[in-house]
Design a protein around this motif. Sequence first.
Motif, mmCIF file in Angstrom:
data_model
loop_
_atom_site.group_PDB
_atom_site.id
_atom_site.type_symbol
_atom_site.label_atom_id
_atom_site.label_comp_id
_atom_site.label_asym_id
_atom_site.label_seq_id
_atom_site.Cartn_x
_atom_site.Cartn_y
_atom_site.Cartn_z
ATOM 1 N N ARG A 592 1.422 1.256 4.479
ATOM 2 C CA ARG A 592 2.453 1.199 3.440
ATOM 3 C C ARG A 592 2.322 -0.027 2.520
ATOM 4 O O ARG A 592 3.237 -0.354 1.786
ATOM 5 C CB ARG A 592 3.862 1.241 4.051
ATOM 6 C CG ARG A 592 4.137 2.552 4.776
ATOM 7 C CD ARG A 592 5.596 2.749 5.121
ATOM 8 N NE ARG A 592 6.067 1.828 6.133
ATOM 9 C CZ ARG A 592 7.028 0.940 5.946
ATOM 10 N NH1 ARG A 592 7.620 0.824 4.773
ATOM 11 N NH2 ARG A 592 7.425 0.144 6.923
ATOM 12 N N ARG A 593 1.142 -0.666 2.544
ATOM 13 C CA ARG A 593 0.966 -1.818 1.652
ATOM 14 C C ARG A 593 0.664 -1.367 0.218
ATOM 15 O O ARG A 593 1.144 -1.973 -0.741
ATOM 16 C CB ARG A 593 -0.170 -2.714 2.154
ATOM 17 C CG ARG A 593 -0.481 -3.844 1.182
ATOM 18 C CD ARG A 593 -1.473 -4.831 1.734
ATOM 19 N NE ARG A 593 -1.838 -5.833 0.719
ATOM 20 C CZ ARG A 593 -2.578 -6.902 0.959
ATOM 21 N NH1 ARG A 593 -3.041 -7.129 2.186
ATOM 22 N NH2 ARG A 593 -2.860 -7.746 -0.020
ATOM 23 N N ILE A 594 -0.151 -0.305 0.061
ATOM 24 C CA ILE A 594 -0.604 0.137 -1.258
ATOM 25 C C ILE A 594 0.178 1.378 -1.680
ATOM 26 O O ILE A 594 0.179 2.394 -0.972
ATOM 27 C CB ILE A 594 -2.114 0.438 -1.254
ATOM 28 C CG1 ILE A 594 -2.906 -0.799 -0.828
ATOM 29 C CG2 ILE A 594 -2.577 0.931 -2.616
ATOM 30 C CD1 ILE A 594 -2.739 -1.998 -1.751
ATOM 31 N N ALA A 595 0.839 1.308 -2.828
ATOM 32 C CA ALA A 595 1.567 2.439 -3.392
ATOM 33 C C ALA A 595 0.779 2.992 -4.576
ATOM 34 O O ALA A 595 0.318 2.238 -5.435
ATOM 35 C CB ALA A 595 2.960 2.013 -3.851
ATOM 36 N N VAL A 596 0.622 4.328 -4.626
ATOM 37 C CA VAL A 596 -0.160 4.968 -5.686
ATOM 38 C C VAL A 596 0.672 6.083 -6.314
ATOM 39 O O VAL A 596 1.225 6.942 -5.606
ATOM 40 C CB VAL A 596 -1.478 5.562 -5.139
ATOM 41 C CG1 VAL A 596 -2.350 6.058 -6.302
ATOM 42 C CG2 VAL A 596 -2.238 4.549 -4.287
#
Length: 687
Positions: A592-596
């Motif tokens: 859940r660190r990278i949101a795209v």
Amino acid sequence: MTRRSVRICLWFFLAVVVLAVQAAAQPPELGAIHQFHEGHEGEDPGASDPLEFRPLSDTPCQGGFADVYPCQNVDLESFIPLADLGAALPRERAAGLWGWTDPQTRREYALIALRNRVTFVDITNPKQPQVLGWLLGVAMDQPNREVNVYGNHAYIVADGSGADNGIQVFDLTQLRGRSGPPVSFPVTSRLASAGKVHTFTVNSETGFGYGQGGTCGGLRTIDLRDPANPRDLGCWRHNVHSYIHDSQCVIYRGPDDRFRGREICFASAAGALLVLDVTDKSAPPRPLGETSYPGNSFAHQAWLTEDHRYLLLNDEGDEIVERENTRTHLFDVSDLTAPDPFAFHEHATQATDHNLYVHNGKVYEANYRAGLRILDHSRIAQGVLDEIAFFDIVPQSEESGFDGAWNVYPFFGSGSIIVSGIGQGLYVLRERQERLPATCKPGPDTLCALGNRLIIEADWRDPQTGAVGKGRVAKRGGNFGSFSFFDDQGGIDAMVKVVPSGRQVKILWGQLTSVPFTIRIIDTKQKTMTRLSSGSTPCGGVQTLKGASLTGGETSDHAALYFAGEDLVFTGGPHETGSCKPGPNRLCLLNRRIAVELSWRDRGASGQGKASKVSDLAGTFGLRTPAGSDVAVKALETGTRIRILWGSLTSAAYTLRVTDTASGQVKVYSNPAGTFCGGVDPEAFEH
């Protein structure tokens, strides 16, 4: 002692004398090469007696044999022994071979070289071939006579003791309408300055020919653009590998975009494989790369796969010197400056291999005493060739040595295959249709499309580690899906979509990895196979398969994403927890660190991409439905950075917004309308 035994002893004695003279007259390197090659090729004391053979016609392969010849999936259409090809010498032998199709009448002809002539045979009716006549050589009684074709002209060379043959030119339209008893044809012209030439290759796209070996020793460039009046542009020798035996020269369309569109020669230089840029004829060839390989004895001849990513090479000495089984050496030439001999295919026999060609995804090898061998190269990325057919023209032996199949020509539109047998004659063969599955069955490595009509599979090879494998299906839909190459990563590495449109079907594919791969598409209805290979541009690929046969089309730029040679390593381990909240339009990756998120526009419509997570590393967006797979995104932790990679199966305009929730940093990547590309940002976020 029998008459045959006396003849064998004389041949052997003469060969030894020739070797001694040649070795004394040449530099050490060339002397050693010629001692092995020039003195022996076509001069085997144990070669077949041409008087033993009789003509044959319409002899199918049944129960593993066609008449006396062992076979598998290859039928004998006809056989013409040497005596019926104009053989006029007590020790007559065949050598080089090529084919010509008359562009006006579409009739097909075999051109087969003997010791003192080239004989022309009409094989339009392959079961009833007709010998039309021959062109006598200038240098007679030569064991190394070769022929090649540019347009409607044949070019004949010879190498051996005696007079220089030069390059004889023959206007092949003289064969048009011929019938009746064979005749001796007049020569059209002759380029005497070429002297002795060992092999002669042609690049039909540029109109230039290249002589190898012989008087020059290296590479002699010949301008054929006025076909009846060729011009000698001079000889070039490499400063180390001064003897070149053979070459293939092409307009390069492979993955190394630095040289795409240039004329490149891949030269078999006995001790090495040379890659030469010959585009500028006013300057000497420019060496780009060179390499050898384990067990090199005599790098003899090589041919590219049709996507120009791989090269297959035969070594004429390794079976004799090393006493090992036949080996076909495989090179990854996706970087022309650093060709990589990454594997070899070991055959089941010890027969010496001579010439090979690649056509329609198959390898056709003339392997002397093992005859014609046909191999499927769809798994070449894994270092694997699969033998699917053969026709053995020397039934009594499969050992190393110089008798049997000298050359094969598999390029006739009719499907006829011709083979020259050194001590035998001319064979006209036909390969039986390869048996392919009747329907697609979905599996962990298999995608199905068009109602289970198409089978789609992927093979990969990591050039850094040598590891190979099959792609595992990461996501599947009715006519699309994606593959993962590394089980420990669980991401998306390749994606493919099948788009039917009237009588056309388009195959779209993309890549999110630096690892080379091949996608195989089998049409179970038409029994055809199409192969797509990754390249070196950060774009996807499109191939249009026209009509019901699903066979046509040239590929566009491919989809490999290379990172300046840097090894891409997945670090694994726990990720720093982020604050991304997954939603119908948002992917959350790396714990859940990278949101795209993705937004798109297409012909007046617009919207938010529908997100579908595949693993903690990767996910996809459908433009209109989450079941779609139009854009794939992957986040990889490598060293101190997090890389963002994306692959595309759409030419719609879209924008990717990627947020590192740990730092708040945002990256935006855009794809303009009409562009079919993915991309990579190797420096996206700090780890």
